[in-house]
Design an enzyme around this catalytic site. Structure first.
Site, short mmCIF file in Angstrom:
data_model
loop_
_atom_site.label_atom_id
_atom_site.label_comp_id
_atom_site.label_asym_id
_atom_site.label_seq_id
_atom_site.Cartn_x
_atom_site.Cartn_y
_atom_site.Cartn_z
N GLU A 147 0.83 -1.21 0.00
CA GLU A 147 0.00 0.00 0.00
C GLU A 147 0.86 1.26 0.00
OE1 GLU A 147 -3.97 -1.86 2.17
OE2 GLU A 147 -2.63 -0.56 3.33
N GLU A 299 -6.47 -7.94 -1.10
CA GLU A 299 -6.94 -7.89 0.29
C GLU A 299 -8.40 -7.50 0.35
OE1 GLU A 299 -4.88 -5.54 3.16
OE2 GLU A 299 -2.89 -6.12 2.45
#
Length: 610
Positions: A147, A299
């Site tokens: 991320e 995710e």
């Protein structure tokens, strides 16, 4: 495609557990149908407990167990979360905010992407991992960092920012012109005077802010590329990815996706949000569009998302529903964060495929059922590796996004993503599949192109859109568009600037209101289709048509926008995947397969002609 089957699994953090748990985890993964485990995302301290001393023995065991169990590995470079020793020994590796305050270690993402010692240490651990595992039989995918999005305003970043500015603008005279430094006596006389946007007495320079946002994305991309190249050098056959977040402005998805082998998404829609299914579909369509085809759901939570203020779990069946939505919209894998729920730390309340309750639990039983269903879908001819056809494209432009939301715009509450969402929702409700596209991309395969906002318009983009309409395409442009160039110089003479001739409209004034956005506009060859109702612009023209080009100079009520887009779609020959479905039923075609997803309560009866 990464493999011959739809991927299923999630992040596994064995470093959080004693070794006797590992074999049990692999047994339960096999029972659930897991075929890919992401390993090592936050394991830097476990892999390198002190500078230069690597402890790979535990990871050897973990990868061996997974391989023996027939489970592939997405091996992460752990560089998103440096160990405390790095920040303690080298405080300049820690990020600094615009207020000059240095952030400390003790969490994650605590690094300055410009700091030489961070970059050296990150490449060193990446190189060590690649040298040891690049040819491991379990390895299926490299997962670089996590991320990406860290920003820093320290001296290291200032130096790199100046280099970036030299490459972009050339000399100081050109930079001063681009930044409009004649305003408020801001002219720079030497490069060393230039800083990142920092806390100032009043309000900073918007062009400086804009360039720093661009620089920040490019800086992080440089970190990704360096690690990608390091692992690729050891085995080019292993694909490389990193995980994007939903609609994240600091990272330009178009530029980043071009550097990846696989585009991946982390997405956490709120189960309490009535629009979650629509927002989830929109994020997934963006990922498919960035990838130019199949992508990977990296995710999602099978239960609660612990960072949410009210972390309501997913109701029974919801994780399956949203997982199948991902597959329907082009995903070749459905992964989760995480495999086994953490007992400690900030994510101890986060959902997991194997929750704290253990295998005798609703969530684990649902995980097993989902794994089995995805395995069955892998056998469906014409699904895996196929694309999702779309006749409509919505333009997604990070440049316009950043600039439209700069300080001191006419409406401080203007949200670029909200504008996209308002236009996407009625199409999703009507089961009309949309791609997202860069405004300079080839648009010829689309019957209809929508630009809810295109704040920045370059000559190349204007030419591209004009050629698209001239070749028979239909184009609809939303408000607050064509306002400025790439350096935040406002176009003189009215808006939408370089697109005025295309839409046949000249906007004289932007007129933001507490209830929405409107504009004082006059037709310049366009036909007036709609007028404002009520308010200070009551009766003024706000919707225009100029041949195949439309201009919507306000933010319509949802039902009005839905009617307008339905009309435009019908005239452009755009049809839903399936028409007249019950409310809440989503239809998506992928390859030869049509998915029907029921998001409403109760049962729905659907009749389909054979």
């Amino acid at each position: 495609m990464i493999g011959p089957r739809l991927l299923f699994g999630g992040d596994w953090n064995p470093e959080q557990w004693p070794p006797e748990v590992w074999a049990e985890d692999v047994r339960l993964m096999r029972a659930a149908g897991v075929n890919l485990a992401t390993v090592g995302v936050f394991a830097w301290a476990a892999l390198e407990p002190e500078p230069g001393r690597y402890t790979f023995g535990w990871l050897d065991t973990v990868l061996g167990l997974l391989h023996d169990g027939g489970i592939g590995v997405a091996l992460a470079t752990p560089t998103a979360s440096p160990p405390p020793w790095l920040g303690h020994r080298h405080p300049d590796t820690l990020p600094q905010g615009p207020d000059g305050v240095r952030r400390h270690y003790g969490s994650r993402n605590h690094y300055c992407p410009s700091a030489p010692e961070y970059r050296r240490a990150a490449l060193a651990v990446t190189e060590a991992l690649a040298a040891r595992y690049a040819h491991h039989p379990a390895l299926r995918l490299w997962h670089i960092g996590n991320e990406f999005g860290t920003t820093c305003h320290c001296g290291h970043c200032a130096a790199r920012f100046r280099d970036w500015l030299r490459a972009r603008h050339g000399d100081l005279d050109a930079l001063n012109e681009a930044w409009g430094t004649s305003v408020w006596s801001q002219r720079y006389s030497q490069w060393s005077e230039i800083l990142p946007p920092v806390t100032v007495q009043y309000i900073g320079n918007p062009a400086q802010d804009l360039d720093y946002q661009r620089f920040g994305s490019d800086l992080l991309l440089g970190c990704f590329v360096a690690e990608r190249d390091a692992v690729r050098a050891h085995n080019p056959a292993i694909p490389v990815t990193t995980n994007f977040m939903d609609f994240y402005r600091p990272v330009d998805g178009w530029r980043w996706a071009a550097e990846e082998d696989v585009v991946s998404l982390d997405t956490y829609p709120d189960p309490n949000d009535p629009g979650a299914a629509m927002r989830g579909a929109m994020s997934k369509d963006v990922m498919r569009s960035l990838a130019g085809g199949p992508w990977l759901l990296m995710e999602q939570s099978p239960g609660a998302a612990s960072w949410r203020p009210v972390s309501t779990p997913k109701r029974p069946g919801l994780n399956r529903l949203w997982s199948l939505q991902a597959v329907a919209r082009g995903a070749d894998g459905v992964l989760h964060f995480q495999w086994r729920a953490s007992r400690q730390g900030l994510e101890r309340a986060h959902g997991a495929l194997l929750p704290h309750a253990g295998e005798d639990s609703r969530v684990f039983r649902e995980a097993c059922a989902l794994g089995s269903e995805l395995a069955s879908l892998s056998e469906v001819d014409g699904l895996l590796g196929t694309d999702v056809p779309a006749d409509v494209a919505i333009l997604l432009d990070w440049e316009s996004w950043r600039a439209a939301e700069l300080p001191h715009q006419p409406d401080a509450g203007f949200s670029y993503v909200q504008r996209l969402t308002e236009w996407y929702e009625p199409l999703w409700t009507a089961n009309i599949t949309c791609d997202f596209a860069h405004p300079a991309a080839d648009l010829s395969r689309y019957r209809l192109v929508l630009a809810p906002n295109l704040y920045q318009v370059t000559p190349a983009v204007a030419a591209n859109l004009t050629a698209y309409v001239a070749s028979g395409g239909t184009f609809v442009l939303g408000p607050f568009s064509g306002v400025a160039d790439a350096d935040e110089r406002v176009h003189i003479g009215g808006w939408p600037g370089l697109l005025m001739d295309l839409v046949g409209v000249r906007v004289e004034e932007h007129w933001p209101l507490p209830s929405g956005w409107a504009e004082w506009a006059e037709p310049r060859g366009a036909e007036v289709i709609g007028h404002a109702r009520g308010g200070p612009l009551d009766g003024r023209p706000v919707v225009f048509r100029h041949g195949r080009a439309w201009y919507v100079g306000h933010t319509p009520e949802p039902e009005d926008l839905a009617r307008l887009l339905a009309r435009v779609c019908a005239e452009a020959g755009v049809r839903p995947v399936l028409a007249d479905l019950p409310p809440g039923v989503e239809a998506v075609r992928r390859g030869r397969v049509v998915f029907l997803l029921h998001h409403a309560e109760g049962r729905a009866e659907i009749r389909v002609d054979p």
